[in-house]
Write a protein that holds these residues in place. Structure first.
Motif, PDB file in Angstrom:
ATOM      1  N   LEU A   1      -9.193  -2.240   6.814  1.00  0.00           N
ATOM      2  CA  LEU A   1      -7.866  -1.769   6.443  1.00  0.00           C
ATOM      3  C   LEU A   1      -7.405  -2.337   5.111  1.00  0.00           C
ATOM      4  CD1 LEU A   1      -5.307  -0.177   7.224  1.00  0.00           C
ATOM      5  CD2 LEU A   1      -4.484  -2.240   8.394  1.00  0.00           C
ATOM      6  N   TRP A   2      -7.627  -3.631   4.900  1.00  0.00           N
ATOM      7  CA  TRP A   2      -7.106  -4.248   3.673  1.00  0.00           C
ATOM      8  C   TRP A   2      -7.883  -3.789   2.444  1.00  0.00           C
ATOM      9  CZ3 TRP A   2      -2.788  -5.170   5.409  1.00  0.00           C
ATOM     10  CH2 TRP A   2      -2.592  -5.752   6.654  1.00  0.00           C
ATOM     11  N   GLU A   3      -9.133  -3.449   2.624  1.00  0.00           N
ATOM     12  CA  GLU A   3      -9.886  -2.875   1.505  1.00  0.00           C
ATOM     13  C   GLU A   3      -9.342  -1.491   1.171  1.00  0.00           C
ATOM     14  OE1 GLU A   3     -14.005  -2.898   2.563  1.00  0.00           O
ATOM     15  OE2 GLU A   3     -13.910  -4.948   3.348  1.00  0.00           O
ATOM     16  N   ARG A   4      -9.049  -0.720   2.199  1.00  0.00           N
ATOM     17  CA  ARG A   4      -8.513   0.621   1.958  1.00  0.00           C
ATOM     18  C   ARG A   4      -7.095   0.563   1.399  1.00  0.00           C
ATOM     19  NH1 ARG A   4     -10.517   1.341   7.235  1.00  0.00           N
ATOM     20  NH2 ARG A   4      -8.390   1.669   8.024  1.00  0.00           N
ATOM     21  N   MET A   5      -6.348  -0.489   1.739  1.00  0.00           N
ATOM     22  CA  MET A   5      -4.981  -0.615   1.236  1.00  0.00           C
ATOM     23  C   MET A   5      -4.963  -0.671  -0.290  1.00  0.00           C
ATOM     24  SD  MET A   5      -2.131  -3.621   1.834  1.00  0.00           S
ATOM     25  CE  MET A   5      -2.972  -4.694   0.678  1.00  0.00           C
ATOM     26  N   GLU A   6      -6.004  -1.252  -0.889  1.00  0.00           N
ATOM     27  CA  GLU A   6      -6.046  -1.380  -2.341  1.00  0.00           C
ATOM     28  C   GLU A   6      -6.141  -0.026  -3.038  1.00  0.00           C
ATOM     29  OE1 GLU A   6      -5.457  -4.178  -3.861  1.00  0.00           O
ATOM     30  OE2 GLU A   6      -5.272  -5.136  -1.893  1.00  0.00           O
ATOM     31  N   THR A   7      -6.489   1.021  -2.297  1.00  0.00           N
ATOM     32  CA  THR A   7      -6.556   2.367  -2.894  1.00  0.00           C
ATOM     33  C   THR A   7      -5.216   3.093  -2.817  1.00  0.00           C
ATOM     34  OG1 THR A   7      -7.167   3.501  -0.824  1.00  0.00           O
ATOM     35  CG2 THR A   7      -8.953   2.502  -2.109  1.00  0.00           C
ATOM     36  N   LEU A   8      -4.244   2.525  -2.109  1.00  0.00           N
ATOM     37  CA  LEU A   8      -2.936   3.161  -1.949  1.00  0.00           C
ATOM     38  C   LEU A   8      -2.083   2.940  -3.198  1.00  0.00           C
ATOM     39  CD1 LEU A   8      -2.249   2.064   1.720  1.00  0.00           C
ATOM     40  CD2 LEU A   8      -2.420   4.432   0.963  1.00  0.00           C
ATOM     41  N   PRO A   9      -1.027   3.742  -3.370  1.00  0.00           N
ATOM     42  CA  PRO A   9      -0.092   3.507  -4.474  1.00  0.00           C
ATOM     43  C   PRO A   9       0.467   2.090  -4.402  1.00  0.00           C
ATOM     44  CG  PRO A   9       0.327   5.637  -3.481  1.00  0.00           C
ATOM     45  CD  PRO A   9      -0.678   4.961  -2.608  1.00  0.00           C
ATOM     46  N   PRO A  10       0.695   1.428  -5.529  1.00  0.00           N
ATOM     47  CA  PRO A  10       1.177   0.037  -5.529  1.00  0.00           C
ATOM     48  C   PRO A  10       2.451  -0.167  -4.722  1.00  0.00           C
ATOM     49  CG  PRO A  10       0.488   0.700  -7.729  1.00  0.00           C
ATOM     50  CD  PRO A  10       0.442   1.933  -6.881  1.00  0.00           C
ATOM     51  N   SER A  11       3.322   0.831  -4.654  1.00  0.00           N
ATOM     52  CA  SER A  11       4.586   0.676  -3.943  1.00  0.00           C
ATOM     53  C   SER A  11       4.391   0.505  -2.442  1.00  0.00           C
ATOM     54  CB  SER A  11       5.488   1.885  -4.196  1.00  0.00           C
ATOM     55  OG  SER A  11       4.858   3.084  -3.743  1.00  0.00           O
ATOM     56  N   LEU A  12       3.233   0.876  -1.916  1.00  0.00           N
ATOM     57  CA  LEU A  12       2.993   0.795  -0.477  1.00  0.00           C
ATOM     58  C   LEU A  12       2.198  -0.451  -0.089  1.00  0.00           C
ATOM     59  CD1 LEU A  12       2.090   4.487   0.452  1.00  0.00           C
ATOM     60  CD2 LEU A  12       4.323   3.377   0.439  1.00  0.00           C
TER      61      LEU A  12
ATOM     62  N   TYR B   1      -1.943   5.795   5.005  1.00  0.00           N
ATOM     63  CA  TYR B   1      -0.760   6.091   4.181  1.00  0.00           C
ATOM     64  C   TYR B   1       0.507   6.034   5.029  1.00  0.00           C
ATOM     65  CZ  TYR B   1       1.978   8.344   0.495  1.00  0.00           C
ATOM     66  OH  TYR B   1       2.913   8.622  -0.473  1.00  0.00           O
ATOM     67  N   LEU B   2       0.456   6.627   6.226  1.00  0.00           N
ATOM     68  CA  LEU B   2       1.645   6.656   7.082  1.00  0.00           C
ATOM     69  C   LEU B   2       2.018   5.254   7.553  1.00  0.00           C
ATOM     70  CD1 LEU B   2       0.840   9.809   9.263  1.00  0.00           C
ATOM     71  CD2 LEU B   2       2.219   9.659   7.178  1.00  0.00           C
ATOM     72  N   PHE B   3       1.015   4.439   7.890  1.00  0.00           N
ATOM     73  CA  PHE B   3       1.297   3.084   8.361  1.00  0.00           C
ATOM     74  C   PHE B   3       1.985   2.253   7.281  1.00  0.00           C
ATOM     75  CE2 PHE B   3      -0.242  -1.354   8.472  1.00  0.00           C
ATOM     76  CZ  PHE B   3       0.450  -1.780   9.598  1.00  0.00           C
ATOM     77  N   PHE B   4       1.420   2.244   6.099  1.00  0.00           N
ATOM     78  CA  PHE B   4       2.006   1.430   5.029  1.00  0.00           C
ATOM     79  C   PHE B   4       3.322   2.022   4.540  1.00  0.00           C
ATOM     80  CE2 PHE B   4      -2.425   0.025   4.858  1.00  0.00           C
ATOM     81  CZ  PHE B   4      -2.241  -1.345   4.821  1.00  0.00           C
ATOM     82  N   SER B   5       3.467   3.339   4.636  1.00  0.00           N
ATOM     83  CA  SER B   5       4.735   3.962   4.270  1.00  0.00           C
ATOM     84  C   SER B   5       5.850   3.542   5.223  1.00  0.00           C
ATOM     85  CB  SER B   5       4.596   5.487   4.277  1.00  0.00           C
ATOM     86  OG  SER B   5       5.832   6.114   4.002  1.00  0.00           O
ATOM     87  N   ALA B   6       5.510   3.381   6.497  1.00  0.00           N
ATOM     88  CA  ALA B   6       6.512   2.961   7.484  1.00  0.00           C
ATOM     89  C   ALA B   6       6.849   1.480   7.353  1.00  0.00           C
ATOM     90  CB  ALA B   6       6.005   3.263   8.899  1.00  0.00           C
TER      91      ALA B   6
END
Length: 895
Positions: free
Chosen positions: A387-398, A358-363
């Motif tokens: 990482l890219w599989e886990r990214m799909e679980t993040l809010p769309p804005s990130l 979350y922190l990485f994609f938020s930055a």
């Protein structure tokens, strides 16, 4: 004691009349004014109308005693000029017990609010008098802007807590404990928190936005790094059109790490103590962050397949009892040590992927148009896998598109030695192209600055803690910004010098190599740099030379000679190679026995002495058996053996550990058994390799044990056991060093007769300074200038056709080439960063000029920062040319 010091305790021979009006007796003196003159009551009050918080003392006939200005009749009138303070315009209300916290202490004052028709609210009256009210309704306490500013800066530089600072102010008011001022600590803490937030908003220009503070965007109040690529601020409008060979200079390098010292106890709650910043600076917005963590609470984190990373494998075993946060995670600018916007968040148990993702994609969301991001993380080899599989679980804005290798990964240089060999090769910033001399350890340097505040922030509520840490991170970024003109210039000077040395080293090495070989190796390296899924050229292709391998080869060679009828063996069980290899084994046993005898205490028990004597007897029998075979192959030594035996006392105890084995390397030059010398040469060469590997293993083991002892061992018994273990490792290390030096001395003796040359560039003399761990430099070397000991590097022989040596030489050439390229890239990156800094300051000047009067002041400040950079960097073109143009890669043209 100097008379001038004690003189201030009395009147100092001053005349009796007031030095100001010359009419009345003077008995009052101010402790805070520069003047030491005495005044009468009327004059002392008039002189302090504009200085109402000074400390006054009164002469009582014997000594000076403290007396408040309030008791002398001084009243503070708000809403009117200070000269009218004693005139008292129409008061809205009167307070004779108003408390003001100022740099001279905590004082009660008499204060009148203005009651005129045009009077402002009490809060505004206080603020316009540069007094910060503790509350907006019916304020009875205030702090001067001066004391808030003083604590603000002092907390950054000395990490002083509000409690310590306030206690010091209270003691300035009364250091005897007999007349303690009213306790306004809680009010002071509240005021300083609000002060931090208002300063944050003011310095980020939010107070000038017509849309209001509610429209503040995530991270908008963060201090940005002027040297990082900031699209729209310090990059050319067409930077995206740069070809791939040039676009690497627009890479964003981010460092990811966690800090487990910045804990927070489970006190208060966000509903009671919300953040004033609300995700506008460095901490992510808490509600969205916690909602995501709650959603992913059941996720199972895969175990590490690399070295045992506690950050991965022990995420659920972190001590968290009584803690709301076990630490913080952060994402930093990896080249300039600044915190990125919305890149900090709390950890609950260990360094979980869910938090760090979350922190990485938020930055990174603040750099949407950059085509390349380099993420440095001490567990990057594990974290990057899914990482890219886990990214799909993040809010769309990130989320963002990650194709075309937009994001790359590496492990910071200091943490890399703890990884497996494959990770050290594939995730090393020393080998990866287009990264300069970035080391990735920026977060670690930032922790050293923030860790001292951990003890005070640990007890804060959630909002107070986040706002306080936000403020410290902002100050850290600002200090980095104002120091860029010196920091970048210092780095450039070193980079230019190192580029010169490393390019020359590469040129000299390539000049000694066949041209075809260099071309072949270059093609292999460039293929790996283009696609790092290919075979890594920094990895050895051949097995390391060992004694076991050489013995096997010699046995095969003797079998071949036997088959060809050219065998020189004189015994059916002991061949020449067996004779020499057994002699080397006996030499090892002699060293071990010597060490055991020397370590035997003077008061040794009978059991200890029996153990040593048994080993002496065993070694004696082995040597007697071996020497009988030695006489078959080396009959010329018979006379020397007989001479040595005749000198021995038959009554003296046997000392086999001192027996001279007389291997070929120890024989006189007249000894001409060339094949035996060849056998010993090969075995000795392998022996040095084995000894070096054992030295490296024991150094790694010692480093691990020292770190484990420092972190986990407590108590005398446990420390004694740990020290005994360390002593055992040291004994092994010393034995390996003696083994290496003995083997090398034998090679030195054999090389003239065998016409061996060039070998000593790899089997080098082992000095005491060379015997150090990977992370240890010579005395006086800082981490940035630390050089590895040669024992951790391999340099082959350029003219020798031995495939093992050539493989080692190939790897070393790759490393020399990589060092040359990285320093050349560093020069290019620093020049680009200098250009970006100046353009960023220009953008800031223009942006602030569109604001209010404060904006004009800020615009002037950034113009001065740019002028300072231009002045400092005036000679940069000459500096870059000073050492010549030894670039081994084509520098990109900044478009």
């Amino acid at each position: 004691m100097p008379k001038g010091f004690i003189r201030h305790e009395g009147r100092g021979g001053a005349p009796s009349l007031c030095s100001h009006c010359q009419r009345q007796d003077r008995v009052y003196r101010c402790e805070d004014c520069f003047s030491i003159e005495l005044h009468c009551l009327e004059c002392i009050v008039k002189l302090h109308i504009s200085l109402p918080f000074h400390r006054i003392k009164q002469w009582n006939g014997s000594f000076f005693m403290r007396i408040p200005l309030k008791s002398l009749g001084l009243r503070i009138q708000l809403g009117h000029p200070a000269s009218q303070s004693c005139i008292r315009p129409v008061p809205a209300s009167t307070s004779d017990d108003f408390v003001v916290v100022n740099i001279n202490g905590v004082h009660e004052v008499s204060l009148d609010f203005c009651g005129c028709e045009t009077a402002q609210s009490r809060m505004k009256q206080l603020l316009r008098a540069r007094l910060y009210p503790a509350t907006v309704r019916d304020p009875r306490t205030a702090a001067t802007f001066q004391v808030l500013q003083q604590f603000h800066i002092l907390s950054f530089e000395s990490k002083t807590s509000a409690y310590e600072f306030y206690s010091a102010l209270a003691r300035l008011s009364d250091n005897t404990g007999t007349q303690k001022p009213r306790d306004r600590y809680d009010e002071f803490v509240r005021m300083i928190r609000e002060w931090r937030n208002l300063k944050l908003l003011k310095r980020s220009g939010r107070t000038h936005d017509p849309a209001g503070l509610d429209e503040t965007k995530a991270g908008q109040c963060a201090v940005l790094c002027p040297a990082c690529p900031q699209p729209g601020k310090n990059l050319h409008v067409d930077f995206l059109k740069a070809p791939p060979t040039q676009s690497w200079i627009y890479t964003l390098f981010v460092g990811i790490d966690a800090n487990f010292r910045l804990k927070r106890r489970n006190v208060s709650a966000d509903s009671v103590d919300p953040s004033l910043n609300g995700g506008s600076a460095y901490f992510v917005e808490e509600n969205a962050f916690k909602s995501y963590l709650l959603l992913r609470m059941g996720d199972t984190q895969e175990k590490s397949t690399c070295s045992g990373h506690t950050a991965v494998n022990l995420v659920n075993s972190k001590k968290s009892h009584g803690l709301a946060a076990t630490g913080v995670g952060t994402v930093d600018c990896a080249r300039h040590n600044t915190k990125l916007p919305t890149a900090v968040g709390d950890l609950q148990k260990g360094e979980k992927y869910t938090n760090m993702d979350y922190l990485f994609f938020s930055a990174v969301q603040h750099f949407p148009s950059l085509t390349r991001v380099f993420a440095l993380y001490d567990i990057a080899c594990q974290w990057s896998k899914h990482l890219w599989e886990r990214m799909e679980t993040l809010p769309p804005s990130l989320r963002f598109e990650h194709g075309n290798d937009r994001v790359d990964f590496a492990v910071p240089k200091f943490h890399l030695p703890a990884h497996k060999e494959t990770c050290q090769l594939n995730y090393s910033f020393n080998f990866i192209p287009w990264v300069g001399r970035t080391d990735g350890e920026a977060p670690e340097r930032g922790w050293a600055n923030i860790n001292p505040v951990a003890s005070s922030t640990k007890e804060m509520g959630p909002g107070s803690r986040r706002d306080t840490l936000d403020d410290f991170f902002g100050d850290w970024n600002w200090k980095k910004t104002t120091g860029l003109h010196d920091a970048l210039l210092t780095k450039l000077k070193e980079a230019v010098m190192q580029r010169h040395h490393q390019c020359i080293a590469l040129q000299e090495l390539e000049a000694a190599l066949p041209l075809g070989r260099v071309s072949q190796w270059t093609a292999e390296v460039e293929a790996w740099e283009a696609d790092r899924e290919r075979a890594n050229p920094f990895q050895r292709k051949r097995e390391v030379v060992t004694q076991a391998k050489i013995r096997l080869e010699l046995a095969k060679e003797e079998a071949k000679l036997l088959q060809e009828g050219d065998d020189i063996s004189l015994d059916s069980e002991v061949s020449p190679s067996v004779l020499i290899s057994t002699g080397l084994d006996l030499e090892d046993q002699q060293r071990r026995l010597s060490a055991e005898i020397s370590s035997l205490p003077s008061d040794a028990t009978d059991e200890q002495r029996l153990k040593v004597q048994t080993r002496i007897n065993v070694l004696q029998r082995k040597i007697e058996s071996w020497t009988s075979y030695q006489m078959l192959y080396m009959p010329l030594l018979a006379r020397q053996r007989a001479s040595e035996l005749s000198k021995l006392d038959p009554l003296q105890e046997a000392r086999p550990h001192l027996f001279n084995l007389l291997l070929p390397s120890q024989c006189p030059p007249s000894f001409s058994a060339r094949r035996l010398k060849e056998y010993e040469w090969k075995l000795r060469f392998a022996q040095t390799m084995d000894a070096l590997e054992d030295i490296r293993q024991n150094l790694r083991l010692r480093s691990y044990l020292l770190k484990f002892k420092k972190t986990n061992i407590r108590g005398q018994v446990a420390n004694t056991r740990a020290q005994n273990t360390l002593n055992t490792v040291k004994d092994r290390l010393d034995a390996n060093v003696r083994k290496y030096r003995t083997a090398r001395a034998a090679l030195m003796s054999l090389s003239p007769a065998l016409e061996k040359t060039g070998w000593d560039s790899i089997i080098r003399e082992l000095l005491d300074d060379d015997i150090r761990s990977l992370t240890v430099g010579l005395d006086g070397q800082t981490e940035g200038r630390r050089m590895l000991s040669w024992i951790w590097q391999t340099l082959g022989v350029t003219k020798d056709q031995d495939e093992d040596l050539q493989d080692a030489l190939r790897v070393e050439w790759c490393k020399v080439r990589a060092r040359s390229h990285r320093w050349t890239e560093e020069v290019i990156l620093l020049l680009e960063e200098m250009r970006r800094v100046k353009q960023f300051f220009d953008w800031k000047v223009q942006w602030w000029r569109e604001q209010s009067a404060y904006g004009s002041r800020q615009a002037t400040l950034f113009a001065e920062l740019k002028a300072s950079c231009e002045k400092k960097w005036n000679n940069v073109p000459g500096l870059v040319r000073m050492k010549g143009q030894e670039a081994v890669i084509t520098p990109p043209v900044c478009i």
